[in-house]
Design a protein around this motif. Structure first.
Motif, short mmCIF file in Angstrom:
data_model
loop_
_atom_site.label_atom_id
_atom_site.label_comp_id
_atom_site.label_asym_id
_atom_site.label_seq_id
_atom_site.Cartn_x
_atom_site.Cartn_y
_atom_site.Cartn_z
N ALA A 182 33.12 -0.25 14.75
CA ALA A 182 32.67 -1.47 14.08
C ALA A 182 33.80 -2.09 13.25
N GLU A 183 34.57 -1.23 12.57
CA GLU A 183 35.68 -1.74 11.76
C GLU A 183 36.77 -2.35 12.64
N LEU A 184 37.01 -1.72 13.82
CA LEU A 184 38.00 -2.26 14.73
C LEU A 184 37.59 -3.64 15.26
N ARG A 185 36.31 -3.77 15.62
CA ARG A 185 35.84 -5.04 16.15
C ARG A 185 35.86 -6.15 15.09
N ALA A 186 35.70 -5.77 13.83
CA ALA A 186 35.71 -6.77 12.77
C ALA A 186 37.10 -7.03 12.22
N LEU A 187 38.10 -6.23 12.64
CA LEU A 187 39.44 -6.35 12.07
C LEU A 187 40.10 -7.70 12.37
#
Length: 878
Positions: A182-187
């Protein structure tokens, strides 16, 4: 001449002798059996857990009670099997006890094997790389129904804790990977600076590497790892692009600062444009727009040899150069304004000039705001409505504004072409993204809308670029077009299937049915098929739904009527269950019959699912209520039986710990009272649990037998004492009577009385008879000694006859010297027994007469009397 009589008498006397011998043998066997029983009972009581001795005693003993008492000490499986094999057909109680213990041992072994299997499975699961929660749940279900030993439970507990830790580790790992994804997709959309974004990406890469190195890696779904890897790659690509864009932005910012600091006459606009393009492109946004605006200012400064006149000042000069026609004239001359047509023409000219100036102002304002489309519209209006002649200032102003419009239009066309190139590239990349068809169609539509918006802002695109864009959109939209065409064909096909299904339902509705279960199944099948038809055009969907509902209602109307009748029958079954009396003996049979009827009716005609579930819940609740009441009653009965068991255990404990003090008679009375009270309490205690009934009964019988054994021992001691006292007093009487016939013998009555008093008293009848004989002899010591001695001598023959008669009656051998006299006496005894109306005396009465008869007896006669005493007198004295 009487030989035949003696012979017949001898023949007749043989049968009584044989009967007497048989009776003696039976008595001896009974006595031996009692002795063996006592001895074996004592052995059983002293086993104290000696299993081998218990097995030996069970196999040797012929007494069921002894075998059952010894069986309590047999616990090992081999010994139980040995005893069960030996007692299966001879002692049901022992066999049942052995079988029950064997079943318990086998059950325990089976449960231990199950527990061991669970432990082995837990050990395998700990080593299994692909551990799942379902495996642990199955293990927990198996362990929950296993009666494991304490040792096995201790072994299983740490294994289960280890499994729980592995599951927790798996959950934590999955949560960590999901959060990282999730953090990667929002980065990319987080708006972080390149350095911060790089640190975040490096941290997420390290976390992903740690997850790949984890021992629980196999627990992660493969698609999740693939998604994380893809997200890392995309984030890395986005970070590289961000760094490149940041470098371009910094270079542009440095160039702008350098150009702004330089003198305008030292710069060339064309060189600036080429240098700006060589720096590269940045994504559209607020910062890019700000840089573009700053560049436009620099270019405008360079293009203008000198700063242009401000619009407000230019408007003021224009108004000064072209004042309103009537106002100045009137002010100068003071004359009145002209009338009629001249005044109207002047008014129209003023209005046109005013509108021209306002439109020109609006065009300048649109250019300042960057609204090229609005500025173009104003310029078009100005070309169409030239009005009157323009002053030089107005012409210069108009030329300057149009030059600015052209310059900005050239920039807009250049920027629009760049944006169009990016649009074409984005459309060409759509095919490789693998988007869903609906999303693909939306993407292509949005691209075309953006192209149209660029046409409105930056003008029309070159034909070649438009053809390239249109071809790319058509190629990208081709899969979606084919997909939508296929969907349309499927909708058409589904509509045909819907119509066929409606026709089938209508045909079934017009047919009479006898099997309602088949009708219900067909209705359910048709509804399921209707629900799985697929998509249909909205306009046709409503029509088909209405037609299908009408056909189904026509088909289901008779079934609904039958179901209403069936529901009434089910309600009747529920009422019958609720009316049952839980405590009646036949309640279970009736309930079983009602349940069978329910199953038959449910199979014959199933109701609608909700109605079926509701009625079944009520029926089951009524059955459960009956079972619950029966269970409560059984629980109450079990509690009552346990209370009875405790009462009987208290009775047994009281008998087992009873102590009886005092004299023999007092002890016998206390024992008799204790046994009566125990028997009364035992029979009044009520029923006990069946599982313990045999054991508590055996315990009670053993306790009663132990107390009775005490009483028997006391009676035997008392009987032995009475027998010894009877023998001693009889000998004392005989000694006194012998003394009467001797001259010079002691005649001290006090001495003889002392010897008599020293002996214990006898039973009342024997005491009275022997004491009377003794007193008669004492009285004869003083006055009538000779006469009494003669009487004693005269009674010698009578004594011999009575002894012989009693020997015949008692079945005692008289000896060879009395054989002839015995035969004669047997005849007399036979004749006396055959006389009618005369009841023969018992052996005890005859022996009592024999003891009371004063007579002299020699040693042989005394020996015969003692032999009779051993047969009759001892038993009677006891």
């Amino acid at each position: 001449m009487f030989d035949f009589l003696f012979k017949r008498a001898t023949d007749k006397s043989a049968e009584p002798q044989r009967a007497t011998a048989a009776s003696e043998a039976s008595d001896a066997a009974v006595a031996q059996a009692a002795s063996r029983r006592d001895e074996q009972t004592a052995r059983a009581g002293m086993l104290a857990g000696d299993e081998a001795a218990a097995v030996e005693l069970i196999l040797q003993s012929e007494f069921a009670g002894v075998r059952l008492a010894a069986a309590e000490h047999v616990v090992s499986q081999p010994a139980l099997e040995q005893v069960l094999l030996a007692m299966r057909n001879s002692d049901r109680r022992v066999a049942k006890l052995m079988q029950g213990r064997l079943d318990a041992i086998r059950y325990q072994h089976a449960e231990q094997q199950k527990a061991q299997a669970c432990i082995a499975q837990a050990e395998r699961l700990i080593q299994d790389e692909k551990l799942t929660p379902n495996m642990v749940a199955d293990l927990d279900r198996q362990w929950s129904v296993t009666a494991a030993a304490a040792e096995q439970a201790e072994r299983f507990a740490p294994l289960r804790v280890a499994l729980a830790q592995r599951l927790e580790t798996q959950v934590s790992l999955q949560r960590t990977v999901i959060d990282a994804l999730a953090e990667l997709r929002a980065l990319p959309a987080a708006g972080l600076a390149p350095a911060a974004a790089a640190q975040t990406l490096e941290r997420l890469r390290a976390g992903h590497a740690s997850a790949l190195a984890s021992a629980e890696l196999t627990s992660l779904p493969k698609h999740l790892l693939n998604d994380v890897a893809a997200a890392l790659e995309l984030a890395g690509t986005a970070l590289q692009a961000l760094e490149q864009h940041q470098a371009v932005f910094d270079a542009r910012q440095a160039a702008l600062a350098e150009w702004q600091a330089a003198a305008p006459d030292s710069l060339h606009a064309e060189q600036l444009r080429r240098a700006w393009q060589a720096l590269g492109q940045v994504p559209a946004g607020e910062l890019a727009a700000r840089q573009q605006a700053e560049l436009d200012v620099v270019l405008a400064t360079v293009l203008a040899a000198k700063p242009p006149v401000a619009p407000a000042e230019r408007n003021a000069k224009t108004r000064e150069a072209n004042p309103p026609h009537g106002a100045n004239t009137a002010a100068a001359t003071g004359a009145k304004p002209a009338k009629d047509g001249k005044q109207d023409n002047k008014r129209d000219g003023k209005q046109d000039n005013k509108q021209f100036i306002e439109t020109l102002d609006a065009m300048e304002a649109a250019l300042e705001q960057g609204l090229l489309h609005a500025a173009s519209e104003h310029d078009k209006w100005l070309k169409e409505h030239k009005g009157g002649r323009l002053t030089p200032a107005q012409s210069e102003r108009l030329a300057h504004v149009r030059a600015e419009l052209k310059r900005l239009g050239d920039w807009a066309r250049w920027g629009g072409n760049v944006s169009r190139e990016e649009l074409v590239k984005a459309v060409e990349e759509l095919a490789a993204q693998g988007l869903a068809m609906s999303e693909l169609a939306k993407k292509v539509g949005s691209m075309r809308e953006r192209w149209k918006a660029l046409d409105a802002v930056s003008g029309h695109a070159p034909k070649a670029l438009w053809e390239r864009f249109d071809a790319a959109c058509s190629a990208a939209y081709a899969p979606a077009a084919a997909h939508f065409k296929q969907l349309a064909e499927e909708r058409h096909h589904n509509a045909a299937k819907a119509q066929a299904l409606i026709d089938e339902v209508s045909a079934m509705a017009g047919t009479e049915h006898a099997d309602w279960k088949q009708v219900a199944a067909a209705a359910q099948r048709l509804r399921q098929v209707w629900g799985r038809l697929g998509t249909i055009d909205r306009k046709e969907k409503k029509k088909f739904d209405s037609a299908f509902d009408q056909a189904m209602n026509a088909m289901m109307a008779p079934l609904a009527e039958q179901r209403s009748l069936e529901m009434a029958r089910r309600e009747q079954l529920i009422a019958e269950v609720e009316a049952l009396v839980p405590h009646d003996r036949g309640t279970l049979d009736v309930m079983r019959h009602l349940q069978e009827r329910w199953q038959e009716q449910a199979k014959a005609l199933p109701l609608e699912r909700k109605a079926e579930q509701a009625l079944w819940q009520r029926f089951r609740a009524a059955c459960d209520h009956v079972f619950a009441q029966r269970k409560e009653s059984a629980h109450a009965a079990d509690s009552e039986r346990k209370a009875h068991l405790h009462a009987r255990e208290a009775i047994c404990a009281g008998l087992e710990t009873a102590a009886f003090d005092g004299a023999d008679k007092a002890q016998l009375a206390a024992i008799a009272a204790a046994l009566r009270e125990a028997a009364s309490a035992w029979h009044g205690a009520g029923a006990v649990p069946r599982a313990t009934e045999a054991k508590i009964t055996q315990r009670y019988q053993a306790a009663v037998a132990a107390v009775q054994a005490q009483a028997d021992a006391i009676k035997r001691r008392a009987g032995a004492a009475q027998a010894n006292a009877l023998r001693d007093k009889l000998r004392l009487c005989q000694q006194l009577e012998v003394t009467l016939g001797q001259d010079g013998a002691s005649a001290d009555q006090a001495e003889w009385n002392g010897r008599w008093q020293a002996l214990p008293p006898l039973a009342a009848e024997y005491e009275r008879a022997l004491h009377g004989r003794f007193n008669a002899a004492l009285l004869a010591l003083d006055g009538q000694r000779g006469r009494y001695a003669e009487q004693l001598e005269a009674n010698r023959a009578r004594l011999l006859d009575e002894v012989l008669r009693l020997e015949i009656v008692a079945g005692v051998d008289s000896g060879a010297e009395f054989a002839r006299e015995r035969l004669k006496m047997q005849v007399e005894v036979l004749q006396s027994s055959l006389k009618s109306g005369q009841k023969p005396l018992t052996q005890a009465a005859q022996y009592l007469q024999l003891c009371a008869m004063p007579a002299l007896a020699d040693d042989r006669t005394a020996s015969r009397i003692e032999q009779l005493f051993r047969r009759i007198g001892a038993a009677e004295a006891s």
